[in-house]
Design an enzyme around this catalytic site. Structure first.
Site, mmCIF file in Angstrom:
data_model
loop_
_atom_site.group_PDB
_atom_site.id
_atom_site.type_symbol
_atom_site.label_atom_id
_atom_site.label_comp_id
_atom_site.label_asym_id
_atom_site.label_seq_id
_atom_site.Cartn_x
_atom_site.Cartn_y
_atom_site.Cartn_z
ATOM 1 N N MET A 31 -20.254 -58.898 5.730
ATOM 2 C CA MET A 31 -20.929 -59.692 6.757
ATOM 3 C C MET A 31 -22.018 -58.836 7.421
ATOM 4 O O MET A 31 -22.476 -59.149 8.528
ATOM 5 C CB MET A 31 -19.923 -60.196 7.789
ATOM 6 N N GLY A 32 -22.422 -57.755 6.747
ATOM 7 C CA GLY A 32 -23.477 -56.899 7.294
ATOM 8 C C GLY A 32 -22.936 -55.919 8.318
ATOM 9 O O GLY A 32 -21.738 -55.677 8.388
ATOM 10 N N GLU A 36 -19.657 -46.694 6.930
ATOM 11 C CA GLU A 36 -19.153 -45.862 5.829
ATOM 12 C C GLU A 36 -18.036 -46.546 5.019
ATOM 13 O O GLU A 36 -17.822 -46.224 3.858
ATOM 14 C CB GLU A 36 -18.649 -44.529 6.369
ATOM 15 N N HIS A 38 -18.007 -49.756 4.214
ATOM 16 C CA HIS A 38 -18.751 -50.556 3.233
ATOM 17 C C HIS A 38 -19.359 -49.636 2.164
ATOM 18 O O HIS A 38 -19.356 -49.971 0.969
ATOM 19 C CB HIS A 38 -19.875 -51.334 3.916
#
Ligand code: ATP
Ligand code: PAF
Ligand code: BAL
Length: 329
Positions: A31-32, A36, A38
């Site tokens: 979801m943006g 780190e 991600h």
């Protein structure tokens, strides 16, 4: 220097950029507000598809999985910074569609239903959340058509439900879970951590401390059992050892006689840490079977998930760890 990923907005652009035959596509859905955690998923995707494969990161804040009164409007939207994180971790493509590209007919009438697992823990506290999440994951799997898709263990129930949907509905994709990335002090990385003031962040540390307290209790009890097993049965031994002045061994044997080493002991170690954290409002602390997220019985053997959700001020956070019960891992 790392090449900037291609920023795509439409499904048609994404289709046109399919990797060549024989090359694999890996997808990381987000979801943006990338961090780190991600980045670790992107690195795992890159390692899995290899240098010739293609790594796609999706960025979409899915309205369908937010309940009334949740943080849809204030959820952080940081696309420029996201592109830099995605580039640094080795992504080839960032797919950031507008809402009408994902939901061209408006809110979908037909949706994925999460089933019984989707009604427990997170599902109980966020009604409809998992139906909305699975619906968009199903759509994004169709739009991105990956060979392999990566999700974080931080959202353990989400990962279990996606795995279940892929199996139950025959999606042709491999689902891979990636271990939770934490700050050095234990806090699980999460986009919502940005909402926390310094004071609130200190309170939020109680989530991971509670989980680690359970893990440490089980480790200590296992060590006691191993030590005692080397020299006979515990309770009578405690008295005998005390008589001959072996106070430390006697204390260990006594502790062992009262140590269950089971699920109740893990919960008993974690609960006080949460209770003592002033300013923390706990939604749940539960020890569950990772296959269906039902509570484990006290004679449970195998791997369980200790999961917690709590609010600090207006921020709701979740965390979990895996714990092993039984003879050996
Ligand atoms: N600390 C982390 N370690 C590993 N994976 C993570 C971590 N945080 C998020 N992820 C994973 O990244 C993917 C995208 O998650 P998402 O964009 O919701 O980020 P998030 O940090 O979980 O956000 P939020 O704070 O809104 O829950 C999910 O598969 C999620 O499990
Ligand atoms: C999987 C996901 C991207 C679906 O919106 C979201 O739930 C998330 O970021 O974990
Ligand atoms: N990180 C899980 C998505 C959500 O909280 O909506």
């Amino acid at each position: 220097m790392t090449a900037a990923p291609a920023l795509l907005r439409t499904a048609a652009e994404l289709r046109a950029l399919r990797p060549d035959r024989g090359r694999r596509r890996g997808v990381v859905m987000t979801m943006g507000a990338l961090h780190e955690g991600h980045a670790e998923l992107v690195r795992a995707a890159r390692a899995a598809v290899g240098p010739g494969g293609q790594v796609v990161v999706t960025v979409f804040v899915n309205p369908l999985q937010f309940g009334a009164g949740e943080d849809l409007d204030r959820y952080p939207r940081t696309l420029d910074a996201d592109l830099a994180v995605a580039a640094g971790a080795g992504a080839d493509v960032v797919f950031a569609p507008p809402a009408d590209e994902v939901y061209p007919g408006g809110e979908p009438e037909v949706r994925v239903t999460a089933g019984p697992m989707g009604g427990r823990l997170e599902g109980e506290h966020r009604p409809g959340h998992f139906d909305g999440m699975l619906t968009v994951v199903a759509k994004l799997l169709h739009l991105t058509a990956p060979d392999v898709a990566f999700y974080g263990e931080k959202d353990a129930q989400q990962l279990a439900l996606i795995t279940r949907m892929v199996r139950d509905l025959n999606f042709p994709v491999e689902v891979v879970g990636v271990p939770t990335v934490r700050e050095p002090d234990g806090l699980a990385l999460s986009s919502r951590n940005r909402y926390l003031s310094r004071y609130e962040r200190n309170i939020a540390l109680a989530l991971s401390r509670a989980l680690f307290a359970a893990r440490d209790r089980l480790t200590a009890e296992t060590a006691l059992r191993v030590r005692a097993a080397a020299s006979g049965a515990p309770e009578g031994r405690a008295a005998a050892l005390a008589k001959v002045g072996e106070s430390r061994a006697s204390a260990d044997a006594h502790a062992l006689a009262h140590a269950s080493g089971g699920p109740a002991a893990a919960l008993a170690a974690a609960r006080p840490v949460l209770e003592e954290a002033r300013g923390l409002d706990v939604d749940y602390l539960a020890l569950v079977d990772p296959r269906d997220f039902t509570d484990v019985p006290d004679d449970f053997q195998g791997e369980a998930v200790l999961a917690v959700a709590a609010r600090v001020g207006t921020t709701r956070l979740i965390d979990n760890i895996r714990l092993w019960f039984g003879a050996s891992a």
